[in-house]
Design a protein around this motif. Structure first.
Motif, PDB file in Angstrom:
ATOM      1  N   ALA A   1      21.936  -8.097  -1.616  1.00  0.00           N
ATOM      2  CA  ALA A   1      22.300  -8.335  -3.015  1.00  0.00           C
ATOM      3  C   ALA A   1      23.812  -8.236  -3.201  1.00  0.00           C
ATOM      4  CB  ALA A   1      21.582  -7.331  -3.912  1.00  0.00           C
ATOM      5  N   ALA A   2      24.434  -7.259  -2.542  1.00  0.00           N
ATOM      6  CA  ALA A   2      25.877  -7.076  -2.668  1.00  0.00           C
ATOM      7  C   ALA A   2      26.642  -8.242  -2.041  1.00  0.00           C
ATOM      8  CB  ALA A   2      26.294  -5.759  -2.018  1.00  0.00           C
ATOM      9  N   ILE A   3      26.142  -8.768  -0.934  1.00  0.00           N
ATOM     10  CA  ILE A   3      26.827  -9.875  -0.268  1.00  0.00           C
ATOM     11  C   ILE A   3      26.882 -11.108  -1.169  1.00  0.00           C
ATOM     12  CG2 ILE A   3      26.600 -11.564   1.597  1.00  0.00           C
ATOM     13  CD1 ILE A   3      25.689  -9.297   3.409  1.00  0.00           C
TER      14      ILE A   3
ATOM     15  N   PHE B   1      30.080  -0.679  -5.754  1.00  0.00           N
ATOM     16  CA  PHE B   1      30.499  -1.818  -4.929  1.00  0.00           C
ATOM     17  C   PHE B   1      31.485  -2.672  -5.708  1.00  0.00           C
ATOM     18  CE2 PHE B   1      30.076  -6.234  -3.557  1.00  0.00           C
ATOM     19  CZ  PHE B   1      30.272  -6.100  -2.185  1.00  0.00           C
ATOM     20  N   SER B   2      32.569  -3.081  -5.032  1.00  0.00           N
ATOM     21  CA  SER B   2      33.564  -3.937  -5.666  1.00  0.00           C
ATOM     22  C   SER B   2      34.001  -5.027  -4.695  1.00  0.00           C
ATOM     23  CB  SER B   2      34.789  -3.116  -6.104  1.00  0.00           C
ATOM     24  OG  SER B   2      35.740  -3.956  -6.724  1.00  0.00           O
ATOM     25  N   PRO B   3      33.915  -6.302  -5.086  1.00  0.00           N
ATOM     26  CA  PRO B   3      34.310  -7.396  -4.189  1.00  0.00           C
ATOM     27  C   PRO B   3      35.774  -7.353  -3.777  1.00  0.00           C
ATOM     28  CG  PRO B   3      32.994  -8.217  -6.029  1.00  0.00           C
ATOM     29  CD  PRO B   3      33.318  -6.794  -6.342  1.00  0.00           C
ATOM     30  N   VAL B   4      36.631  -6.744  -4.592  1.00  0.00           N
ATOM     31  CA  VAL B   4      38.062  -6.762  -4.289  1.00  0.00           C
ATOM     32  C   VAL B   4      38.385  -5.976  -3.030  1.00  0.00           C
ATOM     33  CG1 VAL B   4      38.701  -4.684  -5.608  1.00  0.00           C
ATOM     34  CG2 VAL B   4      40.335  -6.574  -5.387  1.00  0.00           C
ATOM     35  N   ARG B   5      37.530  -5.040  -2.643  1.00  0.00           N
ATOM     36  CA  ARG B   5      37.794  -4.237  -1.443  1.00  0.00           C
ATOM     37  C   ARG B   5      37.897  -5.112  -0.189  1.00  0.00           C
ATOM     38  NH1 ARG B   5      34.080  -0.079  -3.761  1.00  0.00           N
ATOM     39  NH2 ARG B   5      35.372   1.771  -4.186  1.00  0.00           N
ATOM     40  N   TYR B   6      37.203  -6.241  -0.183  1.00  0.00           N
ATOM     41  CA  TYR B   6      37.103  -7.036   1.040  1.00  0.00           C
ATOM     42  C   TYR B   6      38.152  -8.137   1.115  1.00  0.00           C
ATOM     43  CZ  TYR B   6      32.913  -4.320   0.988  1.00  0.00           C
ATOM     44  OH  TYR B   6      32.046  -3.245   0.937  1.00  0.00           O
ATOM     45  N   VAL B   7      39.022  -8.171   0.109  1.00  0.00           N
ATOM     46  CA  VAL B   7      40.142  -9.112   0.147  1.00  0.00           C
ATOM     47  C   VAL B   7      41.254  -8.567   1.032  1.00  0.00           C
ATOM     48  CG1 VAL B   7      41.897 -10.256  -1.265  1.00  0.00           C
ATOM     49  CG2 VAL B   7      39.562 -10.016  -2.121  1.00  0.00           C
ATOM     50  N   TYR B   8      41.360  -7.263   1.094  1.00  0.00           N
ATOM     51  CA  TYR B   8      42.442  -6.602   1.828  1.00  0.00           C
ATOM     52  C   TYR B   8      41.943  -6.130   3.194  1.00  0.00           C
ATOM     53  CZ  TYR B   8      44.390  -6.578  -2.854  1.00  0.00           C
ATOM     54  OH  TYR B   8      44.856  -6.966  -4.095  1.00  0.00           O
ATOM     55  N   PRO B   9      42.840  -5.914   4.155  1.00  0.00           N
ATOM     56  CA  PRO B   9      42.422  -5.437   5.488  1.00  0.00           C
ATOM     57  C   PRO B   9      41.652  -4.119   5.388  1.00  0.00           C
ATOM     58  CG  PRO B   9      44.706  -6.164   5.516  1.00  0.00           C
ATOM     59  CD  PRO B   9      44.291  -6.168   4.079  1.00  0.00           C
ATOM     60  N   LEU B  10      40.511  -4.066   6.028  1.00  0.00           N
ATOM     61  CA  LEU B  10      39.663  -2.880   5.943  1.00  0.00           C
ATOM     62  C   LEU B  10      40.290  -1.684   6.649  1.00  0.00           C
ATOM     63  CD1 LEU B  10      36.173  -4.537   6.569  1.00  0.00           C
ATOM     64  CD2 LEU B  10      37.345  -4.106   4.396  1.00  0.00           C
ATOM     65  N   THR B  11      41.089  -1.956   7.665  1.00  0.00           N
ATOM     66  CA  THR B  11      41.693  -0.865   8.429  1.00  0.00           C
ATOM     67  C   THR B  11      42.695  -0.076   7.606  1.00  0.00           C
ATOM     68  OG1 THR B  11      43.325  -2.432   9.304  1.00  0.00           O
ATOM     69  CG2 THR B  11      41.366  -1.999  10.649  1.00  0.00           C
ATOM     70  N   GLY B  12      43.208  -0.650   6.541  1.00  0.00           N
ATOM     71  CA  GLY B  12      44.177   0.039   5.705  1.00  0.00           C
ATOM     72  C   GLY B  12      43.551   0.757   4.532  1.00  0.00           C
TER      73      GLY B  12
ATOM     74  N   THR C   1      29.641   1.578   0.267  1.00  0.00           N
ATOM     75  CA  THR C   1      29.369   1.112  -1.097  1.00  0.00           C
ATOM     76  C   THR C   1      28.399  -0.071  -1.191  1.00  0.00           C
ATOM     77  OG1 THR C   1      31.444  -0.164  -1.017  1.00  0.00           O
ATOM     78  CG2 THR C   1      31.504   2.013  -2.072  1.00  0.00           C
ATOM     79  N   PRO C   2      28.232  -0.924  -0.156  1.00  0.00           N
ATOM     80  CA  PRO C   2      27.191  -1.963  -0.262  1.00  0.00           C
ATOM     81  C   PRO C   2      25.780  -1.406  -0.355  1.00  0.00           C
ATOM     82  CG  PRO C   2      28.808  -2.586   1.383  1.00  0.00           C
ATOM     83  CD  PRO C   2      29.109  -1.164   1.007  1.00  0.00           C
ATOM     84  N   VAL C   3      25.626  -0.098  -0.162  1.00  0.00           N
ATOM     85  CA  VAL C   3      24.315   0.548  -0.315  1.00  0.00           C
ATOM     86  C   VAL C   3      24.322   1.542  -1.466  1.00  0.00           C
ATOM     87  CG1 VAL C   3      22.564   2.000   0.788  1.00  0.00           C
ATOM     88  CG2 VAL C   3      23.778   0.271   2.129  1.00  0.00           C
TER      89      VAL C   3
END
Length: 246
Positions: free
Chosen positions: A128-130, A61-72, A80-82
């Motif tokens: 936990a990941a959130i 899990f990496s927080p940086v993934r959610y900074v960018y548009p998920l569709t791309g 990965t949150p699991v």
């Protein structure tokens, strides 16, 4: 059908008592431990270096993934949150978590069953990941390890495994103790002491002071808090028991 009488002990004159096995874990706990061992051995020893790195990155899990548009992106943001909860950074990290998984996962599994245990693992890992993502938003870090889930199991166990009457925990029947309300659990001296010690340990870790040596990298104390809070406050959603069995 005729049956033979029980063999009597030559000393006491009573039937010998059956011996409890040293390791008496429910099947879901045994399988969980084998799974996390397998997912550590595979990239660490069986895959080439480049594939090993790609394997870990695709499941961590990496927080940086959610900074960018998920569709791309690819779908790593979805699983990965699991899946991060199944990876570990070294044998010490793995064995430490396996020990606590056996200790706190066993009574929870015996109480809620396999299906609810799997769901509990998934949701507590996400919780936990959130919290980790919220407190480390946009950081290029990798979160791995089952500690957040184990913290959730600890929080869940606080709701039933420490009897309000002050009796000691019974490994055989303790999973059938009545569930305590949130307020009752906080009023339980044993639970209060356990939570205080647990919070102190995570505070020390958050300040950068290692308690158990190098467990394979920095310890995500915030994921521990997210998992524990979920397990403690939301355990009733998974608990099928309202009263102890007779």
């Amino acid at each position: 059908m005729a049956t033979e009488p029980p063999v009597l002990s030559e000393h006491s004159g009573e039937p010998p008592q059956p011996r409890e096995p040293v390791f008496n874990f429910p099947a879901p706990i045994t399988l969980s431990i084998l799974l996390i061992i397998g997912l550590y051995v595979l990239p660490a020893y069986l895959l080439p270096a480049d594939l090993s790195e790609a394997f870990v990155i695709s499941l961590a899990f990496s927080p940086v993934r959610y900074v960018y548009p998920l569709t791309g992106q690819n779908l790593e943001w979805l699983w990965t949150p699991v899946t991060y909860s199944l990876l570990h950074g070294g044998w010490e990290h793995l064995l430490f978590n396996a020990l606590w998984l056996a200790a706190f996962g066993t009574p929870v599994v015996r109480r809620i069953g396999t299906t609810r245990f799997v769901l509990f693992w998934i949701v507590s890992a996400v919780a936990a990941a959130i919290l980790h993502a919220v407190l480390n938003w946009g950081e290029v870090t990798l979160l791995i390890g089952a500690s957040g889930v184990i913290s959730g199991l600890m929080g869940a166990a606080c709701r039933f495994a420490f009897p309000a009457s002050g009796r000691a925990y019974n490994p055989q029947f303790g999973h059938l103790y009545p569930r305590q309300s949130i307020l009752s659990a906080f009023g339980n001296r044993t639970v209060a002491i356990f939570i205080a010690i647990w919070l102190f340990g995570n505070l020390v870790i958050g300040l950068g002071i290692p308690l158990f040596g190098d467990l394979g990298g920095a310890i995500a104390w915030d994921a521990h808090l997210g998992g524990f809070a979920f397990g403690f406050f939301c355990f009733a959603l998974f608990d099928p028991w309202e009263k102890p069995a007779r």
